[in-house]
Design a protein around this motif. Sequence first.
Motif, mmCIF file in Angstrom:
data_model
loop_
_atom_site.group_PDB
_atom_site.id
_atom_site.type_symbol
_atom_site.label_atom_id
_atom_site.label_comp_id
_atom_site.label_asym_id
_atom_site.label_seq_id
_atom_site.Cartn_x
_atom_site.Cartn_y
_atom_site.Cartn_z
ATOM 1 N N ILE B 14 28.514 28.090 39.188
ATOM 2 C CA ILE B 14 28.835 28.456 40.578
ATOM 3 C C ILE B 14 30.341 28.356 40.743
ATOM 4 N N LYS B 15 30.941 29.418 41.267
ATOM 5 C CA LYS B 15 32.400 29.372 41.458
ATOM 6 C C LYS B 15 32.752 28.488 42.646
ATOM 7 N N LYS B 16 33.982 28.000 42.614
ATOM 8 C CA LYS B 16 34.503 27.126 43.665
ATOM 9 C C LYS B 16 34.461 27.858 45.015
ATOM 10 N N ASP B 17 34.153 27.138 46.059
ATOM 11 C CA ASP B 17 34.173 27.731 47.401
ATOM 12 C C ASP B 17 35.596 28.124 47.801
ATOM 13 N N GLY B 18 35.699 29.113 48.669
ATOM 14 C CA GLY B 18 36.988 29.436 49.279
ATOM 15 C C GLY B 18 37.931 30.215 48.395
ATOM 16 N N LEU B 19 37.399 30.920 47.402
ATOM 17 C CA LEU B 19 38.256 31.778 46.580
ATOM 18 C C LEU B 19 38.208 33.193 47.146
ATOM 19 N N THR B 20 39.370 33.721 47.485
ATOM 20 C CA THR B 20 39.444 35.087 48.003
ATOM 21 C C THR B 20 40.000 35.989 46.914
ATOM 22 N N CYS B 21 39.345 37.103 46.756
ATOM 23 C CA CYS B 21 39.707 38.044 45.688
ATOM 24 C C CYS B 21 40.530 39.191 46.265
ATOM 25 N N GLU B 22 41.651 39.504 45.624
ATOM 26 C CA GLU B 22 42.488 40.623 46.062
ATOM 27 C C GLU B 22 42.734 41.537 44.882
ATOM 28 N N GLU B 23 42.331 42.803 45.035
ATOM 29 C CA GLU B 23 42.674 43.774 43.996
ATOM 30 C C GLU B 23 43.909 44.514 44.442
ATOM 31 N N MET B 24 44.893 44.581 43.575
ATOM 32 C CA MET B 24 46.150 45.217 43.934
ATOM 33 C C MET B 24 46.277 46.536 43.184
ATOM 34 N N GLU B 25 46.449 47.636 43.958
ATOM 35 C CA GLU B 25 46.602 48.915 43.289
ATOM 36 C C GLU B 25 47.856 48.887 42.429
ATOM 37 N N GLY B 26 47.751 49.405 41.233
ATOM 38 C CA GLY B 26 48.898 49.444 40.333
ATOM 39 C C GLY B 26 48.955 48.256 39.405
ATOM 40 N N VAL B 33 42.890 33.863 45.316
ATOM 41 C CA VAL B 33 43.655 32.875 46.078
ATOM 42 C C VAL B 33 42.681 31.786 46.526
ATOM 43 N N ASP B 34 43.089 30.540 46.304
ATOM 44 C CA ASP B 34 42.289 29.398 46.766
ATOM 45 C C ASP B 34 42.692 29.138 48.214
ATOM 46 N N ASP B 35 41.788 29.454 49.136
ATOM 47 C CA ASP B 35 42.128 29.351 50.559
ATOM 48 C C ASP B 35 42.482 27.921 50.959
ATOM 49 N N GLU B 36 41.926 26.965 50.237
ATOM 50 C CA GLU B 36 42.132 25.562 50.602
ATOM 51 C C GLU B 36 43.527 25.077 50.200
ATOM 52 N N ALA B 84 33.446 31.991 26.420
ATOM 53 C CA ALA B 84 34.844 31.532 26.349
ATOM 54 C C ALA B 84 35.502 31.597 27.730
ATOM 55 N N ILE B 85 35.225 32.671 28.443
ATOM 56 C CA ILE B 85 35.809 32.824 29.790
ATOM 57 C C ILE B 85 35.273 31.737 30.719
ATOM 58 N N LEU B 86 33.970 31.481 30.651
ATOM 59 C CA LEU B 86 33.367 30.460 31.523
ATOM 60 C C LEU B 86 33.933 29.074 31.209
ATOM 61 N N SER B 87 34.160 28.795 29.924
ATOM 62 C CA SER B 87 34.734 27.506 29.552
ATOM 63 C C SER B 87 36.129 27.351 30.145
ATOM 64 N N GLU B 88 36.903 28.412 30.098
ATOM 65 C CA GLU B 88 38.247 28.348 30.681
ATOM 66 C C GLU B 88 38.165 28.146 32.199
ATOM 67 N N GLY B 93 38.823 24.304 36.755
ATOM 68 C CA GLY B 93 38.193 23.917 38.017
ATOM 69 C C GLY B 93 37.813 25.079 38.903
ATOM 70 N N VAL B 94 37.765 26.244 38.326
ATOM 71 C CA VAL B 94 37.419 27.418 39.111
ATOM 72 C C VAL B 94 35.908 27.514 39.285
ATOM 73 N N ILE B 95 35.171 26.997 38.303
ATOM 74 C CA ILE B 95 33.720 26.842 38.478
ATOM 75 C C ILE B 95 33.386 25.371 38.292
#
Lengths: 282, 98
Positions: B14-26, B33-36, B84-88, B93-95
């Motif tokens: 389970i991912k950490k609460d309060g993570l906002t995802c932003e996709e940036m064109e280009g 972003v961790d809102d907390e 490997a990605i999940l371990s990282e 502390g992202v999950i």
Amino acid sequence: MQWQSTFHIADICFEIRANTDLCRSEMQSIISLYEPSPATPDTVFTFEKQNDTFTLSADGETLWQSQDSRDFPPAFEIHLYRLAVEQMAPRLLSLHASAVCVHDRACIFAGVSGAGKSSICTAALLKSAGYLTDEFTLLDSKGMVHPFPRPLQWDSIDHPAFTQSDLLKDDLFSKSLYSFPDPDGNIVTSHLWLPAHLQHQALEAAWVVLPQYDADAPAAELLPLRRSEGLMQLPQHLQQHLSPAESLKELNRRIPNSVEFFSVRFSDVHAAWEAVFQTISK
Amino acid sequence: MDNILNISVPEKPIKKDGLTCEEMEGMDEVIFVDDETGSNFSVNLVAAAVLDLCDGNHTAEDIAGFISETMNTDRQRALIDTQAILSEFAAYGVIQAD
């Protein structure tokens, strides 16, 4: 009511009703490439003048109010596109990309602003490709691209790669324009180029090209891309908000496995289109 | 990196609460972003999709299946990369780690 017009973009029907002839020709230019529709409108825009104030509304909600009528063509255009994209979701996924009809199938050009997607689209139209869109590529769940033929727009009357006479020759384009004051009061002119060869039916997506204009590049360098590489480039161009996993899932679902992906780095947009056309015509 | 990869990952992360995802064109990456705390990190799109699927309902195998199908890659290779990605993510502390 001075005038009204009903038209459709993909499966959404719009109507605009106005009680003034001010801005009529500009607004009609903006919608001139969409087919008239006999259907009941999904959304009705109203443009009204009362005393000295103009108001643009959609389904009764005020979108813009001003005493300067010149504000309204760009306001109408922005809200028309916004509402169209919103209302099409989730049936149609909108990609910030241009698309043309070649050999009765759709060739899509996706890239960031300045990458050259509208330029290569224009180069294709000058070689008699059919016009689908220069900004909103609409993908359905069956791998079809639906037309969203808004006028091509440039801020300047001249384009580095195309002269006015190129565009007006053989009646491939007609042109129009509107001008409006920016927030600093400077007058901005939006030049509208209206392609003559419109593609009105949805077409099977066949090619996705990722253009990259580079003044230092060779005239055109076209490279095939693996599907996974191509798909990874597309979520950033989605105009509807989806999570990363949803973006990939929806793009994978809507872009058929038969679609070929390419990148083209170019300094000459005409050479770029020629390279694309030669490759996809094989 | 060895330490990072040795951190165990829950069966259904389970991912950490309060993570906002932003996709940036280009940009080829996605910014979270961790809102907390206001801190942020960027990952490529596949890693972003992996994190997106850390909702407590998907195992690493499920996530690898999604990646394999979407990116048309070998399922076993996708599973190794996903783990490997999940371990990282767990290490940073992202999950939630076990």
